[in-house]
Design a protein around this motif. Structure first.
Motif, PDB file in Angstrom:
ATOM      1  N   ASN A 129      -0.560  11.545  -1.967  1.00  0.00           N
ATOM      2  CA  ASN A 129       0.113  11.067  -0.835  1.00  0.00           C
ATOM      3  C   ASN A 129       1.657  11.125  -0.912  1.00  0.00           C
ATOM      4  O   ASN A 129       1.909  10.531  -1.940  1.00  0.00           O
ATOM      5  N   GLY A 130       2.239  11.559   0.104  1.00  0.00           N
ATOM      6  CA  GLY A 130       3.684  11.141   0.145  1.00  0.00           C
ATOM      7  C   GLY A 130       4.627  11.001   1.489  1.00  0.00           C
ATOM      8  O   GLY A 130       3.818  11.338   2.585  1.00  0.00           O
TER       9      GLY A 130
ATOM     10  N   VAL B 248      11.950   7.866  -0.548  1.00  0.00           N
ATOM     11  CA  VAL B 248      10.989   8.988  -0.728  1.00  0.00           C
ATOM     12  C   VAL B 248       9.877   8.216  -1.518  1.00  0.00           C
ATOM     13  O   VAL B 248      10.182   7.463  -2.363  1.00  0.00           O
ATOM     14  N   GLY B 249       8.464   8.323  -1.249  1.00  0.00           N
ATOM     15  CA  GLY B 249       7.603   7.593  -1.723  1.00  0.00           C
ATOM     16  C   GLY B 249       6.466   8.677  -1.927  1.00  0.00           C
ATOM     17  O   GLY B 249       6.063   9.388  -1.115  1.00  0.00           O
ATOM     18  N   ALA B 250       5.713   8.566  -3.181  1.00  0.00           N
ATOM     19  CA  ALA B 250       4.572   9.650  -3.517  1.00  0.00           C
ATOM     20  C   ALA B 250       3.718   8.818  -4.276  1.00  0.00           C
ATOM     21  O   ALA B 250       4.007   7.956  -5.146  1.00  0.00           O
ATOM     22  N   HIS B 251       2.396   9.080  -4.209  1.00  0.00           N
ATOM     23  CA  HIS B 251       1.389   8.561  -5.049  1.00  0.00           C
ATOM     24  C   HIS B 251       0.434   9.696  -5.352  1.00  0.00           C
ATOM     25  O   HIS B 251      -0.160  10.266  -4.691  1.00  0.00           O
ATOM     26  N   TYR B 252       0.266   9.660  -6.722  1.00  0.00           N
ATOM     27  CA  TYR B 252      -0.935  10.756  -7.354  1.00  0.00           C
ATOM     28  C   TYR B 252      -1.885   9.827  -8.034  1.00  0.00           C
ATOM     29  O   TYR B 252      -1.579   8.949  -8.868  1.00  0.00           O
TER      30      TYR B 252
ATOM     31  N   SER C  95       0.857  -1.217   0.069  1.00  0.00           N
ATOM     32  CA  SER C  95       0.069   0.029   0.095  1.00  0.00           C
ATOM     33  C   SER C  95       0.679   1.262   0.021  1.00  0.00           C
ATOM     34  O   SER C  95       1.952   1.150   0.763  1.00  0.00           O
ATOM     35  N   PRO C  96       0.454   2.240  -0.867  1.00  0.00           N
ATOM     36  CA  PRO C  96       1.409   3.732  -0.770  1.00  0.00           C
ATOM     37  C   PRO C  96       1.325   3.977   0.765  1.00  0.00           C
ATOM     38  O   PRO C  96       0.404   3.579   1.414  1.00  0.00           O
ATOM     39  N   ALA C  97       2.025   5.144   0.902  1.00  0.00           N
ATOM     40  CA  ALA C  97       2.057   5.748   2.232  1.00  0.00           C
ATOM     41  C   ALA C  97       0.781   6.283   2.684  1.00  0.00           C
ATOM     42  O   ALA C  97       0.198   7.141   1.905  1.00  0.00           O
ATOM     43  N   GLY C  98       0.375   6.060   3.908  1.00  0.00           N
ATOM     44  CA  GLY C  98      -1.005   6.601   4.359  1.00  0.00           C
ATOM     45  C   GLY C  98      -2.139   5.803   3.771  1.00  0.00           C
ATOM     46  O   GLY C  98      -3.246   6.323   4.157  1.00  0.00           O
ATOM     47  N   GLU C  99      -1.964   4.785   2.955  1.00  0.00           N
ATOM     48  CA  GLU C  99      -3.389   4.509   2.472  1.00  0.00           C
ATOM     49  C   GLU C  99      -3.708   2.808   2.665  1.00  0.00           C
ATOM     50  O   GLU C  99      -4.559   2.224   1.985  1.00  0.00           O
TER      51      GLU C  99
END
Length: 273
Positions: free
Chosen positions: A187-188, A213-217, A31-35
């Motif tokens: 989220n990042g 570093v992780g990011a999700h758009y 799962s992406p960060a915070g999701e």
């Protein structure tokens, strides 16, 4: 005949509970960060089996929380605790070195249930704590300036029982910063771990760093970034606040006359009284 073949095919392709658990864990752990809570909700609905979901969640959430260095607020509002393997006291207990408290965590709910004072054996010695707290103070200043929503902590991972100079010990600096904005479809997170090893014999400090570093758009699409970088450096230092000289003997300030250079020279040359 055809119906029998279809029934046989369905029975052969039916997943076992163990396979379902592994697949569910894969989705949760990736799962992406915070999701992860959003992913967990969908996984739970797809499985339609509470026991299978619970087993998958109980295994996946602790690993996810530690790898993402999530931050949880302490229930007594005395600060925050980072969920990291460096502060792991027990399966669900995590040390906050700054407040000398241990947080009891519910991994699946991602919440701190309660807090207790840390025991003496869970804390570094007074000698090591002097370095740890000094490092922590400087890192806090840096993080407050460089990371708008950053949290940091400094742990002693090796040599926490060292009482005096002469032995090596290691501190680990953990920095975690996250920006979650699901309403804006993004989220990042930033995670960095710095191992700082104090080597007394060669009077040096070795630093090893790992940043991620992780990011999700996901507005009208699905784009993810996962970047990592590692670095290493070594520097010499003047001393480690050595309490004893290299002779390992305290200087006799109460009787300095025994080190009189004039008297020794007179004795050597035979000109003394």
């Amino acid at each position: 005949m055809l119906e029998e073949e279809e029934d046989s095919l369905e029975s052969e392709t039916e997943l076992t509970d163990e396979q379902k658990i592994e697949i569910a864990k894969w989705f949760l752990l990736n799962s992406p960060a915070g999701e992860i809570q959003y992913v967990a909700k969908d996984v739970r609905a797809i499985l339609k089996d509470e026991n299978v979901y619970r087993k998958a969640a109980e295994e996946a959430f602790p690993s996810y929380n530690k790898s993402h260095l999530i931050c949880l607020e302490l229930p007594n509002r005395s600060g925050d605790v980072l969920v990291t393997s460096f502060g792991e006291v027990d399966k669900d207990e995590y040390l906050d070195p700054r407040t000398a408290q241990v947080a009891i965590v519910d991994h699946v709910k991602q919440a701190c249930k309660e807090v207790r004072p840390a025991r003496d054996e869970e804390l570094p010695s007074a000698f090591v704590e002097e370095y740890r707290s000094a490092m922590d103070a400087e890192i806090m200043k840096y993080v407050s300036e460089a990371y708008p929503k950053g949290i940091c902590s400094v742990y002693c991972t090796k040599g926490k029982d060292v009482e005096d100079p002469g032995s090596d010990f290691e501190l680990v600096v953990v920095i975690s910063a996250a920006r979650h904005s699901p309403q804006n479809f993004c989220n990042g997170s930033w995670r960095s771990i710095w191992n700082i090893e104090f080597k007394d014999e060669i009077q040096s400090v070795e630093v090893r760093g790992k940043m991620q570093v992780g990011a999700h758009y996901f507005e009208e699409g699905n784009v993810q970034l996962d970047a990592q970088h590692e670095c290493k450096d070594t520097t010499l230092i003047q001393d480690l606040r050595r309490k004893l000289p290299v002779t390992r003997t305290l200087f006799p300030w109460h009787n300095t006359a025994q080190f009189s250079l004039t008297r020794d020279i007179e004795k050597e040359l035979g000109i003394g009284k």
